[in-house]
Write a protein that holds these residues in place. Structure first.
Motif, mmCIF file in Angstrom:
data_model
loop_
_atom_site.group_PDB
_atom_site.id
_atom_site.type_symbol
_atom_site.label_atom_id
_atom_site.label_comp_id
_atom_site.label_asym_id
_atom_site.label_seq_id
_atom_site.Cartn_x
_atom_site.Cartn_y
_atom_site.Cartn_z
ATOM 1 N N LEU A 158 -23.668 33.493 4.607
ATOM 2 C CA LEU A 158 -23.122 33.370 3.254
ATOM 3 C C LEU A 158 -23.634 32.108 2.557
ATOM 4 N N VAL A 159 -23.904 31.061 3.328
ATOM 5 C CA VAL A 159 -24.512 29.859 2.754
ATOM 6 C C VAL A 159 -25.923 30.178 2.261
ATOM 7 N N VAL A 160 -26.672 30.944 3.048
ATOM 8 C CA VAL A 160 -28.019 31.356 2.633
ATOM 9 C C VAL A 160 -27.943 32.161 1.339
ATOM 10 N N LEU A 166 -28.937 30.432 -6.131
ATOM 11 C CA LEU A 166 -29.216 29.268 -6.960
ATOM 12 C C LEU A 166 -30.672 29.207 -7.410
ATOM 13 N N VAL A 167 -31.595 29.691 -6.567
ATOM 14 C CA VAL A 167 -33.021 29.510 -6.871
ATOM 15 C C VAL A 167 -33.734 30.799 -7.268
ATOM 16 N N LEU A 168 -33.064 31.960 -7.119
ATOM 17 C CA LEU A 168 -33.696 33.236 -7.477
ATOM 18 C C LEU A 168 -33.002 33.860 -8.678
ATOM 19 N N ASP A 169 -33.729 34.681 -9.406
ATOM 20 C CA ASP A 169 -33.116 35.410 -10.513
ATOM 21 C C ASP A 169 -32.378 36.633 -9.977
ATOM 22 N N SER A 170 -31.613 37.281 -10.835
ATOM 23 C CA SER A 170 -30.734 38.384 -10.403
ATOM 24 C C SER A 170 -31.515 39.571 -9.857
ATOM 25 N N ASP A 171 -32.688 39.855 -10.426
ATOM 26 C CA ASP A 171 -33.478 40.995 -9.953
ATOM 27 C C ASP A 171 -33.933 40.790 -8.517
ATOM 28 N N MET A 173 -32.533 38.859 -6.347
ATOM 29 C CA MET A 173 -31.378 38.797 -5.471
ATOM 30 C C MET A 173 -30.943 40.172 -5.006
ATOM 31 N N GLU A 174 -31.047 41.170 -5.865
ATOM 32 C CA GLU A 174 -30.676 42.528 -5.469
ATOM 33 C C GLU A 174 -31.550 43.024 -4.337
ATOM 34 N N ALA A 175 -32.834 42.662 -4.384
ATOM 35 C CA ALA A 175 -33.752 43.082 -3.324
ATOM 36 C C ALA A 175 -33.497 42.313 -2.030
ATOM 37 N N VAL A 176 -33.006 41.098 -2.159
ATOM 38 C CA VAL A 176 -32.797 40.234 -1.001
ATOM 39 C C VAL A 176 -31.585 40.664 -0.181
ATOM 40 N N LYS A 177 -30.496 41.043 -0.835
ATOM 41 C CA LYS A 177 -29.231 41.267 -0.154
ATOM 42 C C LYS A 177 -29.317 42.297 0.968
ATOM 43 N N GLY A 178 -30.071 43.364 0.739
ATOM 44 C CA GLY A 178 -30.168 44.404 1.756
ATOM 45 C C GLY A 178 -30.759 43.888 3.054
ATOM 46 N N ASP A 179 -31.796 43.063 2.962
ATOM 47 C CA ASP A 179 -32.433 42.529 4.163
ATOM 48 C C ASP A 179 -31.623 41.397 4.783
ATOM 49 N N LEU A 180 -31.001 40.579 3.938
ATOM 50 C CA LEU A 180 -30.264 39.432 4.442
ATOM 51 C C LEU A 180 -29.068 39.849 5.284
ATOM 52 N N PHE A 181 -28.419 40.966 4.935
ATOM 53 C CA PHE A 181 -27.189 41.352 5.612
ATOM 54 C C PHE A 181 -27.379 42.461 6.642
ATOM 55 N N LYS A 182 -28.601 42.570 7.163
ATOM 56 C CA LYS A 182 -28.802 43.504 8.264
ATOM 57 C C LYS A 182 -28.101 42.974 9.510
ATOM 58 N N ILE A 189 -37.728 34.188 4.003
ATOM 59 C CA ILE A 189 -38.319 34.447 2.688
ATOM 60 C C ILE A 189 -39.143 33.231 2.275
ATOM 61 N N MET A 190 -40.246 33.513 1.612
ATOM 62 C CA MET A 190 -41.070 32.462 1.025
ATOM 63 C C MET A 190 -41.031 32.646 -0.479
ATOM 64 N N ILE A 191 -40.678 31.596 -1.193
ATOM 65 C CA ILE A 191 -40.581 31.665 -2.653
ATOM 66 C C ILE A 191 -41.795 30.939 -3.222
ATOM 67 N N PRO A 192 -42.844 31.680 -3.574
ATOM 68 C CA PRO A 192 -44.114 31.052 -3.955
ATOM 69 C C PRO A 192 -44.011 30.113 -5.144
ATOM 70 N N GLY A 193 -43.179 30.446 -6.117
ATOM 71 C CA GLY A 193 -43.110 29.632 -7.322
ATOM 72 C C GLY A 193 -42.772 28.178 -7.061
ATOM 73 N N ILE A 194 -41.955 27.921 -6.031
ATOM 74 C CA ILE A 194 -41.569 26.542 -5.724
ATOM 75 C C ILE A 194 -41.988 26.135 -4.308
ATOM 76 N N GLY A 195 -42.678 27.011 -3.612
ATOM 77 C CA GLY A 195 -43.139 26.677 -2.270
ATOM 78 C C GLY A 195 -42.019 26.483 -1.268
ATOM 79 N N LEU A 196 -40.887 27.129 -1.505
ATOM 80 C CA LEU A 196 -39.734 26.994 -0.606
ATOM 81 C C LEU A 196 -39.790 28.073 0.472
ATOM 82 N N LYS A 197 -39.730 27.639 1.713
ATOM 83 C CA LYS A 197 -39.617 28.556 2.841
ATOM 84 C C LYS A 197 -38.197 28.464 3.377
#
Length: 400
Positions: A158-160, A166-171, A173-182, A189-197
């Protein structure tokens, strides 16, 4: 058999009271001389006894006892969890889904009929700390180029989720939730725009966290930010606080070994290119406030009670894994946050509204900056961090 402590105390009594008695007998008319001699003897005995009491010598030599911030910023560390909550009826129902790690990964959805918001308390001391809720752009700047690892059970997941919100847009985030809660799975995840891994490691037991630390050492790599915590699964499935404490001691040993190896590498190892100077920022994710009457199984209500929670918390502090006890981890006090929020913020007595974990993420960003930087030129913590980033404090391999 008499132990070292008992022998030390016996020797201290002999050394202290015999000379004092003799001094009192011969110097009873000279009170100043008597008390001066008594004070000298007491101090001498105290110095010789201190090795027999690790808690005293440890306090005298611990990093927490020697760090002094010029503007009193260190006191802000004790106030960063001073959160107040505001609950209002919601205009719309917002479903919240999570994986309940303590019920074999089953998913649960609940619709909150309230809007929960939070802020730091408005007391004078908290206001002086100048805590700020970072916007998405600010958080992205601060985390730019970082490797963040969050390890633990469903609380860590839930912290993740809050950090990604905080750092992703809503679109996205919808794609992320399915994989995050397996169920019982890792996520990265790698966020290329800010180089965050960002990596989430499913680690419900402390032994899993120890294995993770050993893997960091084997791979000769440590994340820039490490948030980990464990305890709920052990409380439910083992119900043995002493065993939990032993596991924490093993984790502490593996942590010291990994950090020492990391420092040796940073001092002597090769550095390629110009990279920002970064140190490991370590946070221990505390267990939430467990509302026994709201827990959703009889087994949980039986085993996850206040007595068990207290025993596990005592083992955590005895392990000295926390910075407050001379260790390396700063405590992210989820218990304090969830207790102050109360039953209105949870549906099952264990997993809380997303606002709680949003506050936890903001605490990490504010706490880390305030505790690890030394304010100069009357900068606030956030202003100083941003100033250092813009000035480009770099390691340059060309020697310039």
């Amino acid at each position: 058999m008499i132990g070292a402590v008992q022998l030390g105390v016996l020797a201290a009594c002999v050394v202290l009271f015999v000379p004092m008695g003799m001094a009192g007998w011969h110097l009873s008319r000279n009170k100043m001389l008597f008390f001066s001699g008594a004070l000298f003897i007491t101090l001498a005995v105290g110095v010789h006894l201190s090795p027999y009491f690790p808690s005293i010598s440890h306090f005298l030599t611990s990093p927490a006892a020697t760090i002094v911030l010029g503007d009193g910023r260190g006191s802000c560390l004790s106030l960063v969890h001073d959160i107040v909550w505001d609950v209002k009826p919601a205009r719309h129902m917002h479903p919240v889904s999570y994986t309940d790690g303590n019920t074999n990964g089953s998913s649960k959805s609940s619709a909150y009929d309230r809007e929960l918001s939070w802020s730091w308390a408005r007391s004078k001391s908290v206001l002086e700390c100048d805590f700020q809720k970072l916007r998405s752009s600010d958080a992205s700047d601060l985390l730019n180029g970082s490797w963040v690892v969050v390890a633990g059970d469903s609380q860590a997941r839930l912290v993740v989720l809050s950090l990604l919100n905080l750092v992703l847009d809503s679109d996205r985030m919808e794609a992320v939730k399915g994989d995050l809660f397996k169920r019982h799975s890792n996520y990265g995840i790698m966020i290329p725009g800010i180089g965050l891994k960002l990596d989430f490691i499913w680690a419900p037991y402390v032994s899993n966290l120890t294995d993770l630390m050993l893997s960091f050492r084997e791979n000769v790599n440590l994340p820039d930010v490490l948030i980990m915590g464990s305890g709920l699964w052990h409380m439910l499935h083992f119900s043995n606080a002493s065993d939990y404490g032993v596991s924490l001691q093993m984790l502490s040993s593996s942590l010291v070994s990994s950090l020492s190896f990391s420092r040796e590498l940073s001092n002597d190892g090769p550095v390629t290119g110009s990279v920002p100077i970064r140190s490991q920022h370590l946070f221990w994710l505390g267990m939430p406030n467990l509302i026994n009457s709201m827990l959703n199984t009889e087994e949980k209500r039986e085993k996850m009670n206040d007595v068990a929670f207290y025993s596990y918390s005592m083992e955590l502090h005895k392990s000295r894994i926390l910075r407050q006890a001379g260790g390396h981890f700063l405590l992210l006090d989820i218990h304090s946050l969830t207790q102050s929020c109360g039953p209105q913020c949870t549906e099952d007595g264990m997993h809380y509204d997303g606002a709680v974990y949003n506050a936890a993420v903001q605490i990490v960003l504010n706490w880390d900056k305030c505790s690890l930087s030394v304010d100069v030129l009357s900068f606030t913590c956030i202003e100083r961090w941003q100033w250092e980033e813009h000035m480009g404090i770099l390691i340059n391999t060309d020697g310039d």
